[in-house]
Design a protein around this motif. Structure first.
Motif, short mmCIF file in Angstrom:
data_model
loop_
_atom_site.label_atom_id
_atom_site.label_comp_id
_atom_site.label_asym_id
_atom_site.label_seq_id
_atom_site.Cartn_x
_atom_site.Cartn_y
_atom_site.Cartn_z
N LEU A 1 3.26 5.09 -3.41
CA LEU A 1 3.70 4.69 -2.00
C LEU A 1 3.26 4.68 -0.24
O LEU A 1 2.84 5.85 -0.11
CB LEU A 1 5.48 4.41 -1.57
CG LEU A 1 5.93 3.95 -1.46
CD1 LEU A 1 7.06 2.82 -1.59
CD2 LEU A 1 5.75 3.89 -0.26
N THR A 2 2.71 3.91 -0.23
CA THR A 2 2.06 4.19 1.44
C THR A 2 2.94 3.20 2.10
O THR A 2 2.58 2.02 1.93
CB THR A 2 0.22 3.79 1.25
OG1 THR A 2 -0.19 4.80 -0.02
CG2 THR A 2 0.00 4.31 2.55
N TRP A 3 2.84 3.36 3.09
CA TRP A 3 4.02 2.91 4.21
C TRP A 3 3.93 3.63 5.32
O TRP A 3 3.58 5.08 5.43
CB TRP A 3 5.47 2.99 3.68
CG TRP A 3 6.89 2.43 4.64
CD1 TRP A 3 7.13 1.42 5.14
CD2 TRP A 3 8.02 3.42 5.71
NE1 TRP A 3 8.13 1.45 6.18
CE2 TRP A 3 9.17 2.35 5.96
CE3 TRP A 3 8.84 4.19 4.78
CZ2 TRP A 3 9.81 2.59 6.66
CZ3 TRP A 3 9.99 4.98 5.53
CH2 TRP A 3 10.59 4.13 6.52
N ARG A 4 3.49 2.40 6.58
CA ARG A 4 3.16 2.90 7.97
C ARG A 4 2.29 4.45 7.86
O ARG A 4 2.16 4.86 9.48
CB ARG A 4 4.42 3.23 8.75
CG ARG A 4 5.59 2.40 8.92
CD ARG A 4 6.99 2.98 9.30
NE ARG A 4 7.65 1.66 9.40
CZ ARG A 4 8.78 2.27 9.99
NH1 ARG A 4 9.21 3.41 10.78
NH2 ARG A 4 9.73 0.65 10.35
N SER B 1 13.48 -5.43 5.56
CA SER B 1 12.97 -5.82 4.86
C SER B 1 11.46 -5.63 5.51
O SER B 1 10.79 -5.90 6.66
CB SER B 1 12.66 -7.00 4.13
OG SER B 1 11.11 -7.28 3.34
N GLU B 2 10.35 -4.21 4.63
CA GLU B 2 8.87 -4.62 5.29
C GLU B 2 8.29 -4.19 4.26
O GLU B 2 8.18 -2.84 2.92
CB GLU B 2 9.05 -2.85 6.10
CG GLU B 2 7.52 -2.38 7.50
CD GLU B 2 8.64 -1.42 8.10
OE1 GLU B 2 9.07 -1.37 8.77
OE2 GLU B 2 7.37 0.04 8.01
N ALA B 3 6.85 -4.70 4.73
CA ALA B 3 5.49 -4.02 3.62
C ALA B 3 5.15 -3.00 3.40
O ALA B 3 5.69 -1.81 4.28
CB ALA B 3 4.52 -5.01 3.45
N VAL B 4 4.89 -2.32 2.29
CA VAL B 4 4.07 -1.54 1.77
C VAL B 4 3.34 -1.95 0.70
O VAL B 4 3.11 -2.99 -0.44
CB VAL B 4 5.75 -0.33 1.06
CG1 VAL B 4 6.66 0.39 1.77
CG2 VAL B 4 6.05 -0.40 -0.80
N GLU B 5 2.79 -0.24 0.20
CA GLU B 5 1.79 -0.92 -1.00
C GLU B 5 1.76 0.52 -1.94
O GLU B 5 2.11 1.69 -1.68
CB GLU B 5 0.32 -0.37 -0.55
CG GLU B 5 -0.14 -1.34 0.31
CD GLU B 5 -1.95 -0.76 0.92
OE1 GLU B 5 -2.34 0.01 0.40
OE2 GLU B 5 -2.32 -0.92 2.60
N MET B 6 2.24 -0.21 -3.42
CA MET B 6 2.63 0.54 -4.46
C MET B 6 1.08 0.70 -5.01
O MET B 6 0.13 -0.17 -5.34
CB MET B 6 3.98 -0.37 -4.44
CG MET B 6 3.95 1.17 -6.39
SD MET B 6 5.09 2.35 -5.57
CE MET B 6 6.19 1.32 -5.26
#
Length: 110
Positions: free
Chosen positions: A21-24, A5-10
């Motif tokens: 989607l923005t991830w890392r 589980s890792e946070a992302v921005e949608m």
């Protein structure tokens, strides 16, 4: 690959369509036809009563399988993400095996 589980921005359109989607720190466009389903969580194990109108996000969890595209990359990245409501938090919970060598390197050789 395993489950984590890792946070992302949608980013969503005003109508609710998933756009980016923005991830890392990397932004991905979302491919056509994202798959959505719901999973029932065992709310009865921790909640004795759910007040009327308070069930959103307590009983069912919204899940998405997304094909992500990064500018300049031919291969798509497939992720499962979960939407936690009512807080509107999004988290990656699974990276599918179709991850190509470029993404594997970015993920630390996973």
């Amino acid at each position: 690959m395993g489950i984590f589980s890792e946070a992302v921005e949608m980013e969503r359109s005003p109508s609710g369509e998933l756009l980016r989607l923005t991830w890392r720190g990397v932004s991905y466009s979302i491919g056509p036809h994202p798959l959505c389903w719901y999973e029932r969580r065992p709310w009865w194990e921790s909640e004795t009563r759910i007040p009327p109108g308070e069930g959103v996000g307590i009983v069912d969890t919204q899940m998405w399988r997304l094909q992500l595209h990064r500018e300049g990359q031919a291969e798509a990245l497939t992720l499962d993400v979960v939407r936690y409501r009512p807080a509107e938090r999004w988290r990656v919970i699974k990276i599918h095996e179709a991850v190509d060598d470029v993404f594997k390197e970015e993920l630390g050789g996973a």
